[in-house]
Design a protein around this motif. Structure first.
Motif, PDB file in Angstrom:
ATOM      1  N   TYR A   1       0.837  -1.208   0.000  1.00 42.87           N
ATOM      2  CA  TYR A   1       0.000   0.000   0.000  1.00 42.87           C
ATOM      3  C   TYR A   1       0.871   1.258   0.000  1.00 42.87           C
ATOM      4  N   THR A   2       1.823   1.331   0.918  1.00 44.85           N
ATOM      5  CA  THR A   2       2.552   2.584   1.118  1.00 44.85           C
ATOM      6  C   THR A   2       3.669   2.762   0.081  1.00 44.85           C
ATOM      7  N   ALA A   3       4.362   1.681  -0.290  1.00 43.55           N
ATOM      8  CA  ALA A   3       5.366   1.818  -1.357  1.00 43.55           C
ATOM      9  C   ALA A   3       4.667   2.218  -2.651  1.00 43.55           C
ATOM     10  N   GLY A   4       3.443   1.722  -2.850  1.00 43.59           N
ATOM     11  CA  GLY A   4       2.666   2.088  -4.026  1.00 43.59           C
ATOM     12  C   GLY A   4       2.330   3.572  -4.061  1.00 43.59           C
ATOM     13  N   LEU A   5       2.278   4.204  -2.901  1.00 40.28           N
ATOM     14  CA  LEU A   5       2.015   5.639  -2.823  1.00 40.28           C
ATOM     15  C   LEU A   5       3.304   6.458  -2.832  1.00 40.28           C
ATOM     16  N   GLY A   6       4.450   5.793  -3.046  1.00 39.59           N
ATOM     17  CA  GLY A   6       5.700   6.524  -3.216  1.00 39.59           C
ATOM     18  C   GLY A   6       6.518   6.707  -1.948  1.00 39.59           C
ATOM     19  N   PHE A   7       6.118   6.067  -0.833  1.00 40.15           N
ATOM     20  CA  PHE A   7       6.952   6.099   0.366  1.00 40.15           C
ATOM     21  C   PHE A   7       8.103   5.095   0.212  1.00 40.15           C
ATOM     22  N   ALA A   8       9.307   5.449   0.678  1.00 40.84           N
ATOM     23  CA  ALA A   8      10.335   4.444   0.927  1.00 40.84           C
ATOM     24  C   ALA A   8       9.928   3.760   2.229  1.00 40.84           C
ATOM     25  N   THR A   9       9.529   2.494   2.116  1.00 35.68           N
ATOM     26  CA  THR A   9       8.834   1.821   3.216  1.00 35.68           C
ATOM     27  C   THR A   9       9.678   0.689   3.792  1.00 35.68           C
ATOM     28  N   VAL A  10       9.657   0.538   5.117  1.00 37.08           N
ATOM     29  CA  VAL A  10      10.264  -0.639   5.727  1.00 37.08           C
ATOM     30  C   VAL A  10       9.233  -1.389   6.562  1.00 37.08           C
ATOM     31  N   GLY A  11       9.471  -2.685   6.701  1.00 34.87           N
ATOM     32  CA  GLY A  11       8.661  -3.528   7.570  1.00 34.87           C
ATOM     33  C   GLY A  11       9.537  -4.619   8.128  1.00 34.87           C
ATOM     34  N   ALA A  12       9.367  -4.924   9.409  1.00 36.91           N
ATOM     35  CA  ALA A  12      10.181  -5.953  10.061  1.00 36.91           C
ATOM     36  C   ALA A  12       9.286  -7.024  10.667  1.00 36.91           C
ATOM     37  N   ASN A  13       9.902  -8.117  11.094  1.00 39.09           N
ATOM     38  CA  ASN A  13       9.124  -9.218  11.677  1.00 39.09           C
ATOM     39  C   ASN A  13       9.000  -9.094  13.197  1.00 39.09           C
ATOM     40  N   ASN A  14       9.401  -7.968  13.751  1.00 38.84           N
ATOM     41  CA  ASN A  14       9.252  -7.708  15.188  1.00 38.84           C
ATOM     42  C   ASN A  14      10.103  -8.656  16.045  1.00 38.84           C
ATOM     43  N   GLY A  15      11.113  -9.259  15.452  1.00 37.49           N
ATOM     44  CA  GLY A  15      12.096 -10.008  16.234  1.00 37.49           C
ATOM     45  C   GLY A  15      11.891 -11.503  16.306  1.00 37.49           C
TER      46      GLY A  15
ATOM     47  N   GLN B   1       3.080  -0.032  19.131  1.00 38.21           N
ATOM     48  CA  GLN B   1       4.437   0.299  18.676  1.00 38.21           C
ATOM     49  C   GLN B   1       4.533   1.782  18.302  1.00 38.21           C
ATOM     50  N   GLY B   2       3.485   2.306  17.682  1.00 39.80           N
ATOM     51  CA  GLY B   2       3.485   3.719  17.310  1.00 39.80           C
ATOM     52  C   GLY B   2       3.589   4.613  18.540  1.00 39.80           C
ATOM     53  N   PHE B   3       2.789   4.308  19.568  1.00 41.79           N
ATOM     54  CA  PHE B   3       2.856   5.101  20.804  1.00 41.79           C
ATOM     55  C   PHE B   3       4.204   4.925  21.494  1.00 41.79           C
ATOM     56  N   LYS B   4       4.721   3.706  21.483  1.00 40.15           N
ATOM     57  CA  LYS B   4       6.008   3.458  22.147  1.00 40.15           C
ATOM     58  C   LYS B   4       7.113   4.252  21.453  1.00 40.15           C
ATOM     59  N   SER B   5       7.049   4.309  20.141  1.00 41.08           N
ATOM     60  CA  SER B   5       8.030   5.088  19.399  1.00 41.08           C
ATOM     61  C   SER B   5       7.945   6.567  19.789  1.00 41.08           C
TER      62      SER B   5
ATOM     63  N   ASP C   1      15.882 -10.926  25.047  1.00 42.77           N
ATOM     64  CA  ASP C   1      16.238 -10.114  23.881  1.00 42.77           C
ATOM     65  C   ASP C   1      15.137 -10.144  22.820  1.00 42.77           C
ATOM     66  N   VAL C   2      14.479 -11.275  22.681  1.00 44.11           N
ATOM     67  CA  VAL C   2      13.371 -11.354  21.725  1.00 44.11           C
ATOM     68  C   VAL C   2      12.200 -10.491  22.223  1.00 44.11           C
ATOM     69  N   VAL C   3      11.996 -10.481  23.558  1.00 48.15           N
ATOM     70  CA  VAL C   3      10.944  -9.628  24.128  1.00 48.15           C
ATOM     71  C   VAL C   3      11.282  -8.151  23.915  1.00 48.15           C
ATOM     72  N   GLU C   4      12.556  -7.817  24.065  1.00 50.09           N
ATOM     73  CA  GLU C   4      12.953  -6.417  23.863  1.00 50.09           C
ATOM     74  C   GLU C   4      12.717  -5.986  22.407  1.00 50.09           C
ATOM     75  N   ASP C   5      13.026  -6.876  21.469  1.00 54.57           N
ATOM     76  CA  ASP C   5      12.734  -6.559  20.064  1.00 54.57           C
ATOM     77  C   ASP C   5      11.248  -6.274  19.886  1.00 54.57           C
ATOM     78  N   PHE C   6      10.414  -7.117  20.495  1.00 57.74           N
ATOM     79  CA  PHE C   6       8.960  -7.002  20.360  1.00 57.74           C
ATOM     80  C   PHE C   6       8.443  -5.713  21.011  1.00 57.74           C
TER      81      PHE C   6
ATOM     82  N   LEU D   1      11.186  -2.169  15.831  1.00 58.09           N
ATOM     83  CA  LEU D   1      10.715  -0.997  15.082  1.00 58.09           C
ATOM     84  C   LEU D   1      11.816   0.048  14.967  1.00 58.09           C
ATOM     85  N   HIS D   2      12.451   0.361  16.090  1.00 63.50           N
ATOM     86  CA  HIS D   2      13.472   1.420  16.055  1.00 63.50           C
ATOM     87  C   HIS D   2      14.665   1.023  15.178  1.00 63.50           C
ATOM     88  N   THR D   3      15.086  -0.231  15.289  1.00 65.44           N
ATOM     89  CA  THR D   3      16.211  -0.698  14.467  1.00 65.44           C
ATOM     90  C   THR D   3      15.875  -0.598  12.988  1.00 65.44           C
ATOM     91  N   GLY D   4      14.657  -0.996  12.635  1.00 66.51           N
ATOM     92  CA  GLY D   4      14.236  -0.916  11.237  1.00 66.51           C
ATOM     93  C   GLY D   4      14.211   0.519  10.726  1.00 66.51           C
TER      94      GLY D   4
END
Ligand SMILES: *[C@@H]1O[C@H](CO)[C@@H](O)[C@H](O)[C@H]1NC(C)=O
Ligand SMILES: *[C@@H]1O[C@H](CO)[C@@H](O)[C@H](O)[C@H]1NC(C)=O
Ligand SMILES: *[C@@H]1O[C@H](CO)[C@@H](O)[C@H](O)[C@H]1NC(C)=O
Ligand SMILES: *[C@@H]1O[C@H](CO)[C@@H](O)[C@H](O)[C@H]1NC(C)=O
Ligand SMILES: *[C@@H]1O[C@H](CO)[C@@H](O)[C@H](O)[C@H]1NC(C)=O
Ligand SMILES: *[C@@H]1O[C@H](CO)[C@@H](O)[C@H](O)[C@H]1NC(C)=O
Ligand SMILES: *[C@@H]1O[C@H](CO)[C@@H](O)[C@H](O)[C@H]1NC(C)=O
Ligand SMILES: *[C@@H]1O[C@H](CO)[C@@H](O)[C@H](O)[C@H]1NC(C)=O
Ligand SMILES: *[C@@H]1O[C@H](CO)[C@@H](O)[C@H](O)[C@H]1NC(C)=O
Ligand SMILES: *[C@@H]1O[C@H](CO)[C@@H](O)[C@H](O)[C@H]1NC(C)=O
Length: 500
Positions: A133-147, A204-208, A161-166, A171-174
């Motif tokens: 959806y978003t790359a189609g609208l011209g955003f350089a987009t990333v998505g991760a598997n949340n660890g 994740q959005g609020f945490k960021s 460490d897997v919990v910390e990724d989650f 999100l921040h690393t990506g």
């Protein structure tokens, strides 16, 4: 007359801005995008990043993730790519025993915008439909598997460490890696950065916003899974309330339809019109005892036994813990059309029982039927990596000019009885007018200063756009709520007003 003239005037700049937002800013085009992409992939030398592949993908490609690269478990078998892009797939180590699988979808026709998608539930899954959806609208987009991979919490067991990724690190690393790759690929840094996520993605959005306030200029955080350990406790408490089929307290799914109708009988009119939608569930004080069967009735399909009335009342009552503090507010009346298939089916809610098994107790034999408020206390006190995401001080984000919208109402991220086509997902796009599309709306807010008063949603006949519009309704900005002032015309947005 004056009102509708004014509406027309407002509509003209929206149409102009939608086009401008979508097309005019696409200002960088490669002469040979295919070799630019493969050369770019070979050139990446970022610390902790291993490139799995970098492929040029032309518009029109129907990517298949089961055969290609993704995870069959995630339920995203394919996605249609709508603009030429360079697709880079990576593994990014986050510790010696954890890491994320990350993809960057870099459209050749770039708008100068960066965007990160989020995740859902307990996954474990790159949300390919959101990338498309978003790359189609011209955003350089990333998505991760949340660890971790897949839709369960098994990978959390004995690995913080897997919990910390989650919690936030994935999100921040990506975002850090994605912004750097964006700069390297296009030869210039992004101008504005955005986030799009719902449910766990909303959290994740609020945490960021709370922990990395400079990561995004605009954040769309839908149905956020806030106060996360307590949310898991609340989700876990329905199983002991209702039990399984055969328990006296159990309410079969057919009876939930009866309960829903009774909730509408008691509360549908509060917003000014009987239309099958409770606009503000907070105003509904549902009394399930109205459905109590006469004495001696057994196994009725139209009324509730006193054991069932008691269980239903508990579900719609605020949930308090051992210290008398609120764990989570009651279930919202009206939601049972969906919740009865999620929370009241008999058996535990898997996300919350996984949280107790693999994070709280490291014990895969933990019994969800045994859940009590003592367990809720353990989970709340543990709160690993402050995953609660419950910090109301977002001044650092605000001072940086950040814009945040949390979209409430309707079903959970999609679907429901209401006007849920608001453009938060490709599958919920009605039009590309920013007033009807929350993604374009947040761009308009960040880049043009047009703060949203309302967002307009559409409900299609049988949820099928091909069958035409059933009704259109504006969603109010919290804490305003919708009131119908012209019930004879309730399918029109003009019949409604946002009031405090
Ligand atoms: C780039 O976008 C323009 C519209 O602004 C379109 O005409 C053109 O075909 C696009 N090019 C590619 C390679 O997608
Ligand atoms: C993409 O491929 C899948 C599986 O082959 C198919 O079911 C789907 O309809 C295709 N989508 C489009 C838009 O062609
Ligand atoms: C690479 O990963 C290690 C943890 O394994 C971390 O300490 C370091 O900061 C990471 N480097 C970058 C540039 O992110
Ligand atoms: C997740 O799946 C991807 C794609 O199959 C794979 O490359 C990666 O190693 C997996 N990650 C983990 C933690 O198993
Ligand atoms: C579960 O395991 C993690 C990681 O080893 C550890 O940090 C945590 O304290 C353990 N929890 C319990 C209740 O043992
Ligand atoms: C449901 O019934 C079973 C069998 O009688 C019982 O073991 C279980 O505790 C009951 N569950 C609840 C939540 O009452
Ligand atoms: C209740 O009645 C329904 C039919 O109305 C039947 O299918 C079901 O088995 C009955 N349940 C019990 C516990 O008797
Ligand atoms: C976590 O590790 C402990 C100690 O080795 C082990 O007893 C427990 O079964 C592990 N938990 C899970 C869920 O694998
Ligand atoms: C809110 O957070 C900022 C730092 O981000 C801090 O300077 C400020 O004191 C905090 N405000 C309150 C009321 O805690
Ligand atoms: C109903 O709404 C439509 C569309 O806004 C408007 O044209 C019409 O005049 C309204 N009718 C009444 C009776 O208010």
């Amino acid at each position: 007359m004056r009102l509708s003239f004014f509406t027309c005037l407002l509509a003209i700049p929206s149409l102009c801005c939608a086009n401008e937002i979508l097309y005019e800013k696409r200002d960088y085009i490669f002469s040979d995008p295919s070799s630019a992409c493969s050369q770019f992939g070979a050139s990446i030398t970022l610390e902790n990043v291993t490139v799995n592949f970098a492929n040029f993908v032309p518009a029109g490609t129907n990517l298949s993730f089961t055969q290609d690269y993704g995870l069959a478990l995630c339920g995203y078998p394919n996605a249609l790519v709508t603009s030429d892009m360079c697709r880079v797939a990576m593994y990014v180590a986050t510790s010696y025993r954890s890491g994320i699988t990350l993809e960057a979808w870099l459209p050749i026709n770039w708008t100068g915008r960066f965007l990160s998608t989020g995740n859902g539930g307990e996954s474990g899954c790159i949300q390919y439909p959101d990338l498309a959806y978003t790359a189609g609208l011209g955003f350089a987009t990333v998505g991760a598997n949340n660890g971790h991979n897949g839709t369960t919490g098994v990978a959390f067991a004995n690995n913080s460490d897997v919990v910390e990724d989650f919690a936030i690190r994935s999100l921040h690393t990506g975002v850090v890696v994605g912004k750097e790759l964006t700069k390297q690929f296009y030869g210039t840094a992004h101008k504005k950065s955005y986030y799009l996520g719902c449910s766990t993605g909303g959290r994740q959005g609020f945490k960021s916003v709370q922990s990395y306030p400079l990561d995004f200029d605009g954040v769309l955080a839908g149905a956020p899974a806030l106060n996360y350990p307590n949310l898991n406790s609340w989700s876990a408490h329905f199983y002991p309330i209702f039990g399984d089929l055969g328990n006296a307290t159990f309410v079969p799914v057919g009876l939930w339809a009866v309960i829903h109708q009774e909730i509408l009988n008691q509360c549908d009119g509060i917003d000014g019109v009987i239309d099958g939608i409770v606009e503000d569930p907070e105003l509904c004080r549902f009394r399930p005892e109205a459905l109590q069967c006469p004495p001696g009735t057994t196994n009725s399909s139209t009324c509730l036994t006193s054991a069932q009335v008691g269980a239903v009342r508990k579900a719609f009552t605020d949930f308090y813990g051992v210290d008398g503090n609120l764990i989570y507010p009651r279930m919202q009346p009206g939601s049972e059309t969906i919740a009865s298939f999620v929370y009241y089916t008999g058996g535990p809610f898997s996300y919350s029982s996984d949280w107790f098994k693999y994070v709280v107790y490291n014990n895969s034999n933990w019994n969800p039927a045994s859940f009590t408020i003592e367990d809720a206390k353990v989970a709340e006190d543990q709160n690993p990596f402050d995953i609660a995401t419950w910090n109301g001080n977002i001044s650092a984000f605000q001072n940086n000019g950040g814009k945040l919208r949390s979209i409430s109402g309707m079903g959970h991220c999609e679907g429901g009885d209401g006007a849920y086509f608001i453009g938060n997902l490709l599958a919920s796009v009605s039009t590309m007018d920013p007033q009807n599309n929350v993604l374009l709306r947040i761009i308009d807010w960040v880049e043009n200063g047009n703060a949203p008063e309302t967002v307009t949603g559409t409900k299609f006949v049988n949820d099928d756009p091909a069958q035409g519009v059933a009704f259109v309704r504006n969603h109010c900005t919290y804490p305003k709520r919708n009131v119908c002032t012209n019930p004879g015309n309730y399918t029109s947005p003009d019949a409604w007003t946002c009031v405090l």
